[in-house]
Structures are given as structure tokens and as C-alpha cells.
Motif scaffolding. Structure first.
Motif, mmCIF file in Angstrom:
data_model
loop_
_atom_site.group_PDB
_atom_site.id
_atom_site.type_symbol
_atom_site.label_atom_id
_atom_site.label_comp_id
_atom_site.label_asym_id
_atom_site.label_seq_id
_atom_site.Cartn_x
_atom_site.Cartn_y
_atom_site.Cartn_z
ATOM 1 N N GLY A 106 5.224 3.070 2.556
ATOM 2 C CA GLY A 106 4.056 3.940 2.512
ATOM 3 C C GLY A 106 4.227 5.147 3.416
ATOM 4 N N SER A 148 0.824 -1.201 0.000
ATOM 5 C CA SER A 148 0.000 0.000 0.000
ATOM 6 C C SER A 148 0.868 1.265 0.000
ATOM 7 N N PRO A 149 0.529 2.265 -0.837
ATOM 8 C CA PRO A 149 1.305 3.514 -0.842
ATOM 9 C C PRO A 149 1.133 4.328 0.435
ATOM 10 N N SER A 150 0.158 3.972 1.246
ATOM 11 C CA SER A 150 0.036 4.630 2.546
ATOM 12 C C SER A 150 0.550 3.742 3.675
#
Length: 322
Positions: free
Chosen positions: A135, A111-113
């Protein structure tokens, strides 16, 4: 042996999509059977979705990491002018301060977060860099909570990594109980005594270093200063996974406590099973079960308190597969 059930269930923060919340960009979830079926009975989940928390809708346009893999930005995939780096970073810092009662965090991989490692970081040519990133929310959170046990859900499917993470969660929870009761010099020494063999299994070098740290503590040293330093080093040391070799070394140490109590036949049987474990023929639960059997018949106060013998509830079955 330490009774983990005597305390309330540890709280673990978790990416909300892993608990079945429909918070992903596509309106769906990534419910984890491992977390929901195997782990849920033992922990109180605290679901968090940083993307929803900063005001993004469901469904929403996807986001991705771009730029320098060491310090990536988070932008909209379709609208690269939408820069969410600041809001996700600030929310990570905010939650690191607010979630002071948790004993661990399970993040959603890739996940980019929330991804902890190997998240794709796209370059100007449209392709991801060879080096992955972290992330933005997870990076900010972990930078401020370096001692907290964290792991990605995907990595928890590896039995060794899963057992290691859960052991660290319970050690972290144990330390919180020590702090709540008051960190004295005696409490610090007793805590270390409980964790000596777990530490020896995970990180023999740190086992010696932390022993020296506490051994050199004078009567004038303030446990409120030494304690956090000790615990930080302990949690970093426990991140290293134990091997069959280091477990075998600890099992040999533990068996030494029974050298005068067991018959030659019992000693031979115990040695044979430890050898079988070290050769990969049986899981760790087998020699430990025999050791606990002998410990019940020949109680030893020092061994009975060892976290190594039960770092987490037996009902989790984590040592059946390592």
C-alpha cells in the motif's frame, strides 16, 4: 527478570478500521478481536486512517493499486483518473516524522493504502499481477522508519509471528528509555547484555556479528554514532522468528548456569523438559517456567536481567502457543 510493567504502556499506531472506527470505503470497520481483546490492555493505540486523513469521505468509492507491482499507483476503482498516489505517499512521510513516540505499527492487510505485502496490483487486462505490492501509505511510512516493528493484523493470528512482533515492540520501547536516559558506552553495553539470549534465539549469526561490533568498540568511539547503527542491526535481526531449534539452544545455554547448583535429578528433569519442547510436545512456557523456578532458588545476576526470560508481560500468554 526485566519488569516491563515498570514503564508506561508502549504506544502502537494501528489502522483505525481495526479498532472499530467506521472509516472503510463501505462505511464499516474491520474491528480486530485479537487487538481489542488480547492486546488492548497492554498498549496505547494510536488509530490512523490515511484515506480519511487525505480528505476521502465515508463511505467513498473504493481505490486499488495498478501498474508496476514494485512501484504501483493508487487510483479510483470506478474513476481511474483519480490518482491518490501522491497524497497517500506524502501522508505516509508526514506521519513517519510525526509519530515519533510509537513503538510499533499494526496495518490492515490487503489495503491499497495500508497493506504491507501481497496487495493486489491490477494490470491493463483487468487482472491482478502475480506479484503483489505494498500500500502507498505503508510503503512511504516504512521506508522512513525501517527500524520500527511493523506487522499486518492478519499475520498476528500466527502465534509465532505474534510473539515475535510483540517482543520487538518491547525491545524498541526499551531502547527509547535508554535514549531518554542518555546513550553512553556503558548503557549500550548493558542493553546488549540484556538482549544477548533473545538475539541468540532469533538470529544466531547476528548475535555473533553484533557482539563483534560492540567488542571492537574503542574508548574513542562515540556511542551516539555506534548506538543507532547497533540498534538498526538489532531490530533487523529480531525480525527473524526463533525456531524450536534455536530456542532449544538458548535453553541449553541457560541451563548451564545451574550445573553446579542443581541435583542430578533436577538436572535430568530440566533436560527432559527441554527435549520435550524441542520435539514439539510442550510449548516454550513449560521449560521457561522450570528455569525461572530454579533461577528464583539460585539467583544469577546476569540471567536475572535477560530480556529473553520475559520479553513481554506474562499475562499476554504469548509463549503458551509457541
Amino acid at each position: 527478570m526485566p519488569d516491563q510493567s515498570a514503564h508506561n504502556k508502549p504506544s502502537i499506531a494501528i489502522s483505525a478500521c481495526l479498532t472499530g472506527h467506521n472509516v472503510r470505503y463501505n462505511g464499516g470497520h474491520k474491528a480486530s478481536d485479537l487487538c481489542r481483546k488480547q492486546l488492548e490492555a497492554h498498549f496505547d493505540w494510536l488509530p490512523v486512517c490515511p484515506e480519511v486523513a487525505i480528505g476521502l469521505g465515508v463511505p467513498r468509492d473504493p481505490i486499488r493499486l495498478v501498474g508496476d507491482p514494485q512501484h504501483p499507483a493508487v487510483v479510483g476503482t470506478r474513476n481511474p483518473d483519480l490518482d491518490l498516489t501522491g497524497p497517500l505517499t506524502q501522508y505516509g512521510e508526514q506521519m513517519a516524522a510525526e509519530l515519533d513516540g510509537i513503538c510499533g505499527y499494526i496495518f490492515m492487510q490487503k489495503s491499497p493504502s495500508c497493506g504491507l505485502e501481497r496487495v493486489k496490483v491490477y494490470q491493463d487486462n483487468g487482472h491482478p499481477a502475480a506479484e503483489g505490492g505494498t500500500g502507498a501509505y505503508a510503503a512511504a511510512f516504512c521506508a522512513r522508519r525501517p527500524d520500527l516493528p511493523v506487522e499486518e493484523e492478519g499475520r498476528l493470528h500466527d502465534p509465532v509471528l505474534r510473539e515475535n512482533f510483540i517482543s520487538r515492540v518491547y525491545a524498541y520501547a526499551d531502547w527509547q528509555h535508554v535514549l531518554a536516559e542518555g546513550l553512553s558506552r556503558g548503557a549500550l553495553v548493558r542493553f546488549h547484555s540484556r538482549y544477548k539470549y533473545l538475539l541468540m534465539a532469533n538470529n544466531p549469526q547476528a548475535y555473533r556479528q553484533l557482539g563483534r561490533l560492540l567488542g571492537s568498540m574503542s574508548r574513542d568511539d562515540d556511542p551516539q554514532i555506534i548506538g543507532p547503527r547497533y540498534f538498526s542491526q538489532l531490530m533487523q535481526a529480531l525480525r527473524r522468528c526463533a525456531s524450536r531449534g534455536t530456542h532449544g539452544n538458548v535453553l541449553q545455554h541457560l541451563s548451564g548456569y545451574f550445573k553446579d547448583a542443581l541435583s542430578p535429578q533436577d538436572k535430568a528433569e530440566l533436560q527432559h523438559i527441554i527435549d520435550q519442547y524441542q520435539q514439539g510436545e510442550v510449548p516454550l512456557v513449560v521449560p521457561l517456567t522450570l528455569l525461572k523456578h530454579h533461577l528464583r532458588k539460585h539467583p544469577d545476576p546476569y540471567l536475572l536481567q535477560q530480556a529473553y526470560l520475559q520479553p513481554h508481560p506474562d499475562s499476554l500468554g504469548l509463549r503458551n502457543a509457541v
